[in-house]
Scaffold this active site. Structure first.
Site, PDB file in Angstrom:
ATOM      1  N   HIS A  56       1.103  -4.950   2.373  1.00  0.00           N
ATOM      2  CA  HIS A  56       2.654  -4.680   1.050  1.00  0.00           C
ATOM      3  C   HIS A  56       3.144  -3.751   1.328  1.00  0.00           C
ATOM      4  O   HIS A  56       3.637  -3.169   1.060  1.00  0.00           O
ATOM      5  CB  HIS A  56       2.315  -4.961  -0.195  1.00  0.00           C
ATOM      6  N   ASN A 128       0.008 -11.580  -7.053  1.00  0.00           N
ATOM      7  CA  ASN A 128      -0.153 -12.267  -5.997  1.00  0.00           C
ATOM      8  C   ASN A 128       0.525 -13.424  -6.376  1.00  0.00           C
ATOM      9  O   ASN A 128       0.524 -13.544  -7.848  1.00  0.00           O
ATOM     10  CB  ASN A 128      -0.552 -12.503  -4.654  1.00  0.00           C
ATOM     11  N   TYR A 338      -7.026   1.367  -4.727  1.00  0.00           N
ATOM     12  CA  TYR A 338      -5.704   1.473  -5.261  1.00  0.00           C
ATOM     13  C   TYR A 338      -5.295   3.033  -4.913  1.00  0.00           C
ATOM     14  O   TYR A 338      -4.169   4.149  -4.387  1.00  0.00           O
ATOM     15  CB  TYR A 338      -4.623   1.376  -5.703  1.00  0.00           C
TER      16      TYR A 338
HETATM   17  C1  HEM Z   1      -1.491  -2.896  -1.996  1.00  0.00           C
HETATM   18  C2  HEM Z   1      -6.062  -2.865  -1.168  1.00  0.00           C
HETATM   19  C3  HEM Z   1      -6.738  -6.564  -3.070  1.00  0.00           C
HETATM   20  C4  HEM Z   1      -2.075  -7.427  -4.269  1.00  0.00           C
HETATM   21  C5  HEM Z   1      -2.725  -2.854  -1.206  1.00  0.00           C
HETATM   22  C6  HEM Z   1      -2.935  -1.469  -1.237  1.00  0.00           C
HETATM   23  C7  HEM Z   1      -4.610  -1.462  -1.156  1.00  0.00           C
HETATM   24  C8  HEM Z   1      -5.242  -1.992  -1.316  1.00  0.00           C
HETATM   25  C9  HEM Z   1      -5.378  -0.164  -0.018  1.00  0.00           C
HETATM   26  C10 HEM Z   1      -2.289  -0.239  -0.685  1.00  0.00           C
HETATM   27  C11 HEM Z   1      -1.595   0.554  -2.189  1.00  0.00           C
HETATM   28  C12 HEM Z   1      -0.996   1.419  -1.805  1.00  0.00           C
HETATM   29  O1  HEM Z   1      -0.860   2.212  -0.615  1.00  0.00           O
HETATM   30  O2  HEM Z   1       0.533   1.767  -3.123  1.00  0.00           O
HETATM   31  C13 HEM Z   1      -7.087  -3.677  -1.433  1.00  0.00           C
HETATM   32  C14 HEM Z   1      -8.359  -4.068  -1.097  1.00  0.00           C
HETATM   33  C15 HEM Z   1      -8.786  -5.438  -1.560  1.00  0.00           C
HETATM   34  C16 HEM Z   1      -7.309  -5.965  -2.296  1.00  0.00           C
HETATM   35  C17 HEM Z   1      -9.343  -3.175  -0.687  1.00  0.00           C
HETATM   36  C18 HEM Z   1      -9.378  -6.007  -2.111  1.00  0.00           C
HETATM   37  C19 HEM Z   1     -11.460  -5.758  -2.132  1.00  0.00           C
HETATM   38  C20 HEM Z   1      -5.611  -7.660  -3.298  1.00  0.00           C
HETATM   39  C21 HEM Z   1      -5.398  -8.348  -4.230  1.00  0.00           C
HETATM   40  C22 HEM Z   1      -4.492  -8.695  -4.216  1.00  0.00           C
HETATM   41  C23 HEM Z   1      -3.889  -7.650  -3.481  1.00  0.00           C
HETATM   42  C24 HEM Z   1      -6.633  -9.991  -4.391  1.00  0.00           C
HETATM   43  C25 HEM Z   1      -3.395 -10.019  -5.886  1.00  0.00           C
HETATM   44  C26 HEM Z   1      -4.224 -10.677  -6.592  1.00  0.00           C
HETATM   45  C27 HEM Z   1      -1.963  -6.388  -3.518  1.00  0.00           C
HETATM   46  C28 HEM Z   1      -0.431  -6.082  -4.110  1.00  0.00           C
HETATM   47  C29 HEM Z   1      -0.149  -4.993  -3.337  1.00  0.00           C
HETATM   48  C30 HEM Z   1      -1.285  -4.167  -2.854  1.00  0.00           C
HETATM   49  C31 HEM Z   1       0.263  -6.825  -4.386  1.00  0.00           C
HETATM   50  C32 HEM Z   1       1.310  -3.987  -3.661  1.00  0.00           C
HETATM   51  C33 HEM Z   1       1.336  -2.894  -4.564  1.00  0.00           C
HETATM   52  C34 HEM Z   1       2.569  -2.129  -4.634  1.00  0.00           C
HETATM   53  O3  HEM Z   1       3.198  -3.421  -5.156  1.00  0.00           O
HETATM   54  O4  HEM Z   1       2.705  -1.343  -4.466  1.00  0.00           O
HETATM   55  N1  HEM Z   1      -3.447  -3.366  -2.168  1.00  0.00           N
HETATM   56  N2  HEM Z   1      -6.682  -4.769  -2.080  1.00  0.00           N
HETATM   57  N3  HEM Z   1      -4.693  -7.344  -2.850  1.00  0.00           N
HETATM   58  N4  HEM Z   1      -2.101  -5.403  -2.714  1.00  0.00           N
HETATM   59 FE1  HEM Z   1      -4.536  -4.902  -2.428  1.00  0.00          FE
END
Ligand code: HEM
Ligand code: NDP
Length: 480
Positions: A56, A128, A338
């Site tokens: 993202h 999402n 996160y």
């Molecule tokens: C961003 C991990 C599943 C939505 C991220 C980031 C990580 C991460 C490490 C970066 C965070 C940052 O640097 O600020 C994971 C892991 C998941 C997972 C380990 C599953 C085990 C999901 C799911 C969704 C999702 C299921 C939605 C339902 C997002 C979104 C961002 C993000 C929207 C961006 C947040 C922002 O705008 O700063 N994710 N994620 N992720 N993830 Fe996940």
């Protein structure tokens, strides 16, 4: 324009006499090491980039308001849901796979990350634009993401890796079907829905628990692009979503979403034909109808992208009294992941950055750490328990106990799970034209993928609906 001119200073506040010419021995040089102002300018420049989000990375955000119009106090005691309450929010949209400079109009899931600055702390709902996800066990998340990123050798994205992984991971089929459908390529961030996706929980004033799913329905209407239209847009404008959102808000055409929930009484989770904590499944609307609870409006662009968007940190760990987590194992791992990413990306004091700072008082015992730029607790006591009036816990915020049982083991998450019915339901609700576009999108996305992998994936389409497999095979020019 007629503003009184301010004198340029160094970051130590010292007036700068010349910001054009470096200090040299004679007009031809060489430079003098003594020109520390020049060195400071470059040293800071060399350190301007911080790590981008590991997923993202490309995103756009705006501030706004969540207004409660319904009454769900019977399900949740959260202050943010008291009828009539208005809460400031930050909403960051994103694509998943591309780097920070990626084009917006690409076929990909969109992030829909919300920060509610509530009076009881920040509630982050990091969702999402799809109600489900590609995998259901956090063990598989890094593997899945690698298939979306660059091939280690060619440094290009690889359709073969994507379809190899998906065809070996049947639980991905539901989300793959959404991704390859019209909605996998929204026209803009304003023209798509948002979903909390996971099952969360509500806790009411009687300390009763309910399971809940969050839905954000766009009032702008769903609008999508075809692959062809997107190709043309990207050729002329890589920032089409950023431009659309920014300009709409500058022009006071504020985008809004209807906020709805689905509610399941706690005990019912034992009796649904599907696991209600499985992130690859939806709760059918027929069983759990949408209840409208409020409206979300975006009405203010950030003043500074880096400070307010790049430095924003959203974490599913952040829930407030009256809202909590569920046994969904994906959600459980995200609770850790996160904040870990934020400490790496922004540093240990990331929650003190203005965009992340709660709008309510923060009383804690964390001290020190890199870039501690507030008063660091001043002279107040820094341990607990203490006899000096430091903050103390309040059992009034305790959650009701969650009944958990079972032998600790690594259970095969693919065993006994129906990965096909809901994906098939989605396929069957599409019009023939939408199905045709789905077939075409998949065929294009499979370009260059070895036939063995394609045929393995066709087996999954077949199990969801024979017409699904037949349509894709035809679009690929393959005999069945
Ligand atoms: C961003 C991990 C599943 C939505 C991220 C980031 C990580 C991460 C490490 C970066 C965070 C940052 O640097 O600020 C994971 C892991 C998941 C997972 C380990 C599953 C085990 C999901 C799911 C969704 C999702 C299921 C939605 C339902 C997002 C979104 C961002 C993000 C929207 C961006 C947040 C922002 O705008 O700063 N994710 N994620 N992720 N993830 Fe996940
Ligand atoms: P319903 O007929 O009550 O609802 C169908 C849902 O599908 C609507 O929410 C609609 O969104 C959404 N939808 C339509 N086209 C697409 C698409 N291409 N990609 C994603 N969503 C789409 O059916 P059920 O609740 O019984 O669910 C049937 C199927 O609908 C599910 O298997 C699932 O794939 C899909 N779905 C279900 C959701 C749910 O929470 N129950 C949520 C989203 C999708 P809209 O109303 O905005 O047009």
């Amino acid at each position: 324009m007629s503003k009184k001119k301010q004198t340029l200073t160094t970051s130590a506040g010292i007036p700068v006499a010349d910001n054009q010419n470096s200090l040299t021995a004679g007009p031809r040089g060489p430079l003098l090491v003594q020109d520390w102002q020049l060195f400071e300018k470059h040293a800071h420049f060399n350190r301007e980039r911080i790590p981008e989000r590991v997923v993202h990375a490309k995103g756009s955000a705006a501030f706004g308001t969540f207004k409660v119009t319904g009454d769900i106090t019977q399900y949740s005691k959260a202050k943010v849901f008291q009828p009539g309450t208005e809460t400031d929010v930050l909403l960051r949209f994103s694509t998943v796979a591309g780097e920070r400079g990626a084009a917006d109009a690409e076929r990909d899931v969109r992030g829909f990350a919300l920060k509610f600055y509530t009076e009881q702390g920040n509630w982050d709902l990091v969702g999402n634009n799809t109600p489900v996800f590609f995998v259901r066990d956090p063990y598989k998340f890094p593997d899945f993401i690698r298939t979306q990123k660059r091939d280690p050798r060619s440094n290009m994205r690889s359709a073969t890796h994507m379809w190899d992984f998906w065809s070996l991971s049947p639980e991905s089929l539901h989300q793959v079907t959404i991704l390859m459908s019209d909605r996998g390529l929204p026209k803009s961030y304003r023209h798509m829905n948002g979903y909390g996706s996971h099952t969360y929980s509500f806790i009411n004033a009687n300390n009763e628990r309910f399971w809940v799913k969050f839905h954000f329905k766009t009032r702008q209407g769903i609008e999508c692009l075809t692959d062809g239209e997107a190709g043309e847009i990207v050729g002329g404008d890589r920032e089409s979503h950023q431009r659309d959102l920014f300009n709409a808000i500058e022009n006071k055409d504020f985008p809004t979403w209807r906020v709805c929930v689905q509610i399941m009484p706690e005990a019912e989770a034992e009796n649904t034909p599907y696991n209600p904590f499985d992130l690859t499944k939806v709760w059918p609307h027929g069983d759990y109808p949408l209840i409208e609870i409020g409206e979300l409006t975006l009405n203010r662009n950030p003043e500074n992208y880096f400070a307010e968007v790049e430095q924003a940190s959203f974490s599913p760990a952040n829930v407030v009294p009256g809202i909590s987590h569920s046994p969904d194992k994906m959600l459980q791992f995200r609770i850790f992941s996160y904040a870990d990413a934020h400490r790496y990306r922004l540093g240990v004091n990331y929650e003190s950055l203005p965009v992340n700072l709660p709008r309510c008082p923060v009383h804690g015992y964390h001290r020190d750490g890199q870039m501690r730029f507030d008063g660091n607790g001043g002279g107040s006591v820094n341990y607990e328990p203490n006899s000096f009036g430091g903050p103390v816990e309040d059992p009034a915020f305790k959650e009701p106990p969650l009944n958990i049982s079972g032998d600790a083991d690594r259970y095969d998450h693919r065993e006994g799970n129906d990965d096909y019915t809901q994906a098939g339901d989605l396929f069957r609700l599409m019009t023939p034209e939408q199905q045709e576009r789905l077939f075409g999108n998949i065929a294009r996305a499979m370009d260059g993928v070895p036939e063995e992998i394609v045929r393995r994936q066709l087996e999954h389409f077949e199990k969801a609906d024979p017409a699904y497999a037949a349509g894709v095979a035809k679009a690929l020019g393959l005999s069945r």
